[in-house]
Write a protein that holds these residues in place. Structure first.
Motif, PDB file in Angstrom:
ATOM      1  N   THR A 151       5.047   3.011  -5.121  1.00 52.27           N
ATOM      2  CA  THR A 151       4.310   1.715  -4.633  1.00 52.27           C
ATOM      3  C   THR A 151       4.659   1.514  -3.706  1.00 52.27           C
ATOM      4  O   THR A 151       3.371   1.307  -2.771  1.00 52.27           O
ATOM      5  N   SER A 152       6.139   1.412  -2.870  1.00 51.16           N
ATOM      6  CA  SER A 152       6.028   0.242  -1.672  1.00 51.16           C
ATOM      7  C   SER A 152       5.667   1.929  -0.647  1.00 51.16           C
ATOM      8  O   SER A 152       5.158   0.698   0.498  1.00 51.16           O
ATOM      9  N   ILE A 153       5.575   3.132  -0.540  1.00 49.61           N
ATOM     10  CA  ILE A 153       4.623   3.243   0.554  1.00 49.61           C
ATOM     11  C   ILE A 153       3.514   3.352   0.051  1.00 49.61           C
ATOM     12  O   ILE A 153       3.532   3.041   1.580  1.00 49.61           O
ATOM     13  N   LEU A 154       2.757   3.712  -0.765  1.00 51.03           N
ATOM     14  CA  LEU A 154       1.573   3.029  -1.299  1.00 51.03           C
ATOM     15  C   LEU A 154       0.437   2.225  -0.494  1.00 51.03           C
ATOM     16  O   LEU A 154      -0.315   2.207  -0.143  1.00 51.03           O
ATOM     17  N   LEU A 155       1.517   0.698  -0.389  1.00 56.75           N
ATOM     18  CA  LEU A 155       1.116  -0.009   0.063  1.00 56.75           C
ATOM     19  C   LEU A 155       0.675   0.182   1.134  1.00 56.75           C
ATOM     20  O   LEU A 155       0.297  -1.343   1.671  1.00 56.75           O
ATOM     21  N   PHE A 156       1.513   0.192   1.979  1.00 55.45           N
ATOM     22  CA  PHE A 156       1.295   0.931   3.349  1.00 55.45           C
ATOM     23  C   PHE A 156       0.398   1.120   3.914  1.00 55.45           C
ATOM     24  O   PHE A 156      -0.068   1.215   5.481  1.00 55.45           O
ATOM     25  N   GLU A 157       0.243   2.235   3.486  1.00 59.03           N
ATOM     26  CA  GLU A 157      -0.748   2.959   3.750  1.00 59.03           C
ATOM     27  C   GLU A 157      -2.504   2.912   3.825  1.00 59.03           C
ATOM     28  O   GLU A 157      -2.482   2.536   2.530  1.00 59.03           O
ATOM     29  N   LYS A 158      -2.955   3.489   4.886  1.00 61.25           N
ATOM     30  CA  LYS A 158      -4.312   2.930   4.739  1.00 61.25           C
ATOM     31  C   LYS A 158      -5.294   4.122   5.342  1.00 61.25           C
ATOM     32  O   LYS A 158      -6.603   4.361   4.698  1.00 61.25           O
ATOM     33  N   ASP A 159      -4.563   5.170   5.325  1.00 59.04           N
ATOM     34  CA  ASP A 159      -5.409   6.144   5.089  1.00 59.04           C
ATOM     35  C   ASP A 159      -5.888   7.275   4.387  1.00 59.04           C
ATOM     36  O   ASP A 159      -5.215   6.400   3.336  1.00 59.04           O
ATOM     37  N   ILE A 163      -1.352  10.609  -6.379  1.00 57.11           N
ATOM     38  CA  ILE A 163      -1.630  11.369  -7.307  1.00 57.11           C
ATOM     39  C   ILE A 163       1.154  11.774  -7.527  1.00 57.11           C
ATOM     40  O   ILE A 163       1.778  11.583  -8.749  1.00 57.11           O
ATOM     41  N   LEU A 164       1.695  10.658  -5.893  1.00 54.11           N
ATOM     42  CA  LEU A 164       2.852  11.332  -6.810  1.00 54.11           C
ATOM     43  C   LEU A 164       3.157   9.962  -7.096  1.00 54.11           C
ATOM     44  O   LEU A 164       4.119   9.923  -7.832  1.00 54.11           O
ATOM     45  N   LEU A 165       2.528   8.625  -6.544  1.00 54.05           N
ATOM     46  CA  LEU A 165       2.449   7.582  -8.067  1.00 54.05           C
ATOM     47  C   LEU A 165       2.982   8.221  -9.282  1.00 54.05           C
ATOM     48  O   LEU A 165       3.115   7.711 -10.565  1.00 54.05           O
ATOM     49  N   GLY A 166       1.412   9.269  -9.674  1.00 53.11           N
ATOM     50  CA  GLY A 166       1.140   9.776 -11.481  1.00 53.11           C
ATOM     51  C   GLY A 166       2.522  10.053 -11.908  1.00 53.11           C
ATOM     52  O   GLY A 166       3.265  10.761 -12.510  1.00 53.11           O
ATOM     53  N   THR A 213       9.912  10.244  -5.522  1.00 54.45           N
ATOM     54  CA  THR A 213      11.303   9.640  -4.871  1.00 54.45           C
ATOM     55  C   THR A 213      10.891  10.025  -3.131  1.00 54.45           C
ATOM     56  O   THR A 213      12.068   9.209  -2.246  1.00 54.45           O
ATOM     57  N   ALA A 214      11.231  11.450  -3.738  1.00 53.72           N
ATOM     58  CA  ALA A 214      11.862  12.373  -1.941  1.00 53.72           C
ATOM     59  C   ALA A 214      10.455  12.774  -1.061  1.00 53.72           C
ATOM     60  O   ALA A 214      10.752  12.881   0.111  1.00 53.72           O
ATOM     61  N   ILE A 215       9.670  12.637  -1.703  1.00 54.36           N
ATOM     62  CA  ILE A 215       8.391  13.530  -0.917  1.00 54.36           C
ATOM     63  C   ILE A 215       7.792  11.698  -0.319  1.00 54.36           C
ATOM     64  O   ILE A 215       7.083  12.132   0.764  1.00 54.36           O
ATOM     65  N   SER A 216       7.333  11.064  -1.231  1.00 53.66           N
ATOM     66  CA  SER A 216       6.496  10.354  -0.807  1.00 53.66           C
ATOM     67  C   SER A 216       6.431  10.153   0.291  1.00 53.66           C
ATOM     68  O   SER A 216       5.651   9.387   1.101  1.00 53.66           O
ATOM     69  N   PRO A 217       7.422   8.991   0.849  1.00 51.38           N
ATOM     70  CA  PRO A 217       7.957   8.527   2.316  1.00 51.38           C
ATOM     71  C   PRO A 217       7.124   9.636   3.497  1.00 51.38           C
ATOM     72  O   PRO A 217       6.932   9.346   4.065  1.00 51.38           O
ATOM     73  N   ILE A 232       4.977  11.177   3.018  1.00 48.42           N
ATOM     74  CA  ILE A 232       3.567  11.812   3.268  1.00 48.42           C
ATOM     75  C   ILE A 232       2.312  10.518   4.307  1.00 48.42           C
ATOM     76  O   ILE A 232       1.762  10.595   4.393  1.00 48.42           O
ATOM     77  N   SER A 233       3.023   9.277   3.610  1.00 45.85           N
ATOM     78  CA  SER A 233       3.110   7.929   4.631  1.00 45.85           C
ATOM     79  C   SER A 233       2.588   8.422   6.254  1.00 45.85           C
ATOM     80  O   SER A 233       3.411   9.351   7.245  1.00 45.85           O
ATOM     81  N   SER A 234       1.895   7.533   6.572  1.00 45.87           N
ATOM     82  CA  SER A 234       1.248   8.081   8.432  1.00 45.87           C
ATOM     83  C   SER A 234       2.314   7.082   9.131  1.00 45.87           C
ATOM     84  O   SER A 234       2.046   6.680  10.709  1.00 45.87           O
ATOM     85  N   ASN A 235       2.990   6.013   8.501  1.00 46.32           N
ATOM     86  CA  ASN A 235       3.947   4.957   8.705  1.00 46.32           C
ATOM     87  C   ASN A 235       5.441   5.839   9.897  1.00 46.32           C
ATOM     88  O   ASN A 235       6.502   6.525   8.780  1.00 46.32           O
ATOM     89  N   LYS A 236       5.233   6.157  10.922  1.00 50.27           N
ATOM     90  CA  LYS A 236       7.080   6.493  11.314  1.00 50.27           C
ATOM     91  C   LYS A 236       8.067   5.858  11.467  1.00 50.27           C
ATOM     92  O   LYS A 236       8.975   7.011  10.931  1.00 50.27           O
ATOM     93  N   TRP A 237       8.274   4.957  10.750  1.00 52.62           N
ATOM     94  CA  TRP A 237       8.968   4.726  10.414  1.00 52.62           C
ATOM     95  C   TRP A 237       9.439   4.512   8.772  1.00 52.62           C
ATOM     96  O   TRP A 237      11.022   5.107   7.922  1.00 52.62           O
ATOM     97  N   LEU A 238       8.552   4.496   7.746  1.00 52.72           N
ATOM     98  CA  LEU A 238       8.677   5.208   6.656  1.00 52.72           C
ATOM     99  C   LEU A 238       9.113   6.507   6.655  1.00 52.72           C
ATOM    100  O   LEU A 238       9.627   6.993   4.920  1.00 52.72           O
ATOM    101  N   ARG A 239       8.873   7.286   7.308  1.00 49.06           N
ATOM    102  CA  ARG A 239       9.388   8.827   7.191  1.00 49.06           C
ATOM    103  C   ARG A 239      10.621   9.259   7.936  1.00 49.06           C
ATOM    104  O   ARG A 239      11.438   9.812   6.918  1.00 49.06           O
TER     105      ARG A 239
END
Length: 213
Positions: free
Chosen positions: A85-93, A102-105, A154-158, A160-167
Motif C-alpha cells: 500500500t505504501s509503495i502503491l500510493l507513491f506510484e504514478k505510472d 495485484i501485489l497488494l491483492g 512485502t519483498a517484490i513490491s518495492p 516495481i516502484s518507479s521511485n529509485k529510493w523505494l527500490r
C-alpha cells in the motif's frame, strides 16, 4: 550476534523517534503512510521485548500470549498489506500501479490466510540460542498459501516502484532476507523483522529525498 529484550526495546525507542520525525517532515498522504512504517515497527519491537521478558521472567508471564500474538499480527497480517500500500500510493505510472494492485491483492490473501491460521491453529514462542523461535503449525505454512503471496507483497513490491529510493529500500530488505534465511533460518520471523525494523530507518532519508521531487 545476540538479540534480547534490551535490543528490542532500544530498536523500538530509536524507531519511534525516527517515525515521529518522518511524520513531521511528511507533506502528502504517500509520505505520511510511508512514515508510519517505522512507528509500526517500533510497536512491534516493543511487543517482542515484552515477549522476551514474559518468557524469561515469571513476573511478566501473564503477558506472554498477548505479546506473542501482537508480534505475529504485525509480522503476518500488517506487513503484507501495509508495505505494498505504501509503495502503491507513491506510484504514478499506470502499468506499475496495476502490478502493485495485484501485489497488494496477494498481500491481502496472505494476511487473510495467516490471520485465519493464527486464530484456528495457534502458535508458540520459545527462547532458543539467544533468539525467539516462533512455531507456526499452519497448514501449507511454508508453501503456496504463505510463502509466495507474502513475499510478493512485502519483498517484490518495492522493486516495481518507479521511485529509485523505494527500490533502494527493496534491495536493503531483500539482502537482509537472504542473509537472515542463510544465517538464522530457524528464527526467520523474529530476526528478519528485527533487520526490517532497523532498515526502516531509511524511510526518513527517502521522505527527505522525495520531498524534492
Amino acid at each position: 550476534m545476540c538479540f534480547s529484550a534490551t535490543a528490542s526495546f532500544i530498536a523500538g525507542t530509536g524507531l519511534l523517534a525516527i517515525g515521529v520525525i518522518a511524520i513531521k517532515r511528511s507533506k502528502n498522504t504517500p509520505q505520511y503512510v510511508l512514515a508510519c512504517i517505522p512507528v509500526v515497527f517500533a510497536i512491534q519491537q516493543f511487543t517482542e521485548g515484552l515477549l522476551w521478558l514474559a518468557i524469561s521472567e515469571a513476573e511478566y508471564a501473564r503477558w506472554r500470549q498477548l505479546a506473542m500474538y501482537l508480534f505475529l499480527i504485525f509480522a503476518q497480517i500488517v506487513w503484507p498489506i501495509l508495505v505494498p500500500t505504501s509503495i502503491l500510493l507513491f506510484e504514478k505510472d499506470r502499468l506499475r500501479k496495476k502490478i502493485l494492485y495485484i501485489l497488494l491483492g496477494s498481500g491481502v490473501l496472505a494476511a487473510l490466510y495467516l490471520g485465519y491460521s493464527l486464530i484456528y491453529y495457534g502458535a508458540t514462542a520459545t527462547i532458543e540460542n539467544h533468539h525467539i523461535k516462533y512455531q507456526l503449525d499452519f497448514p501449507f505454512s511454508g508453501k503456496v498459501l504463505r510463502g509466495i503471496p507474502y513475499m510478493l507483497a512485502t519483498a517484490i513490491s518495492p522493486f516495481i516502484s518507479s521511485n529509485k529510493w523505494l527500490r533502494l529500500l527493496g534491495w536493503a530488505l531483500a539482502i537482509s532476507y537472504v542473509f537472515t534465511a542463510f544465517m538464522y533460518i530457524d528464527y526467520l520471523t523474529s530476526v528478519w523483522c528485527y533487520f526490517g525494523a532497523i532498515l526502516s530507518a531509511l524511510i526518513l532519508f527517502i521522505i527527505r529525498k522525495t520531498s524534492y521531487n
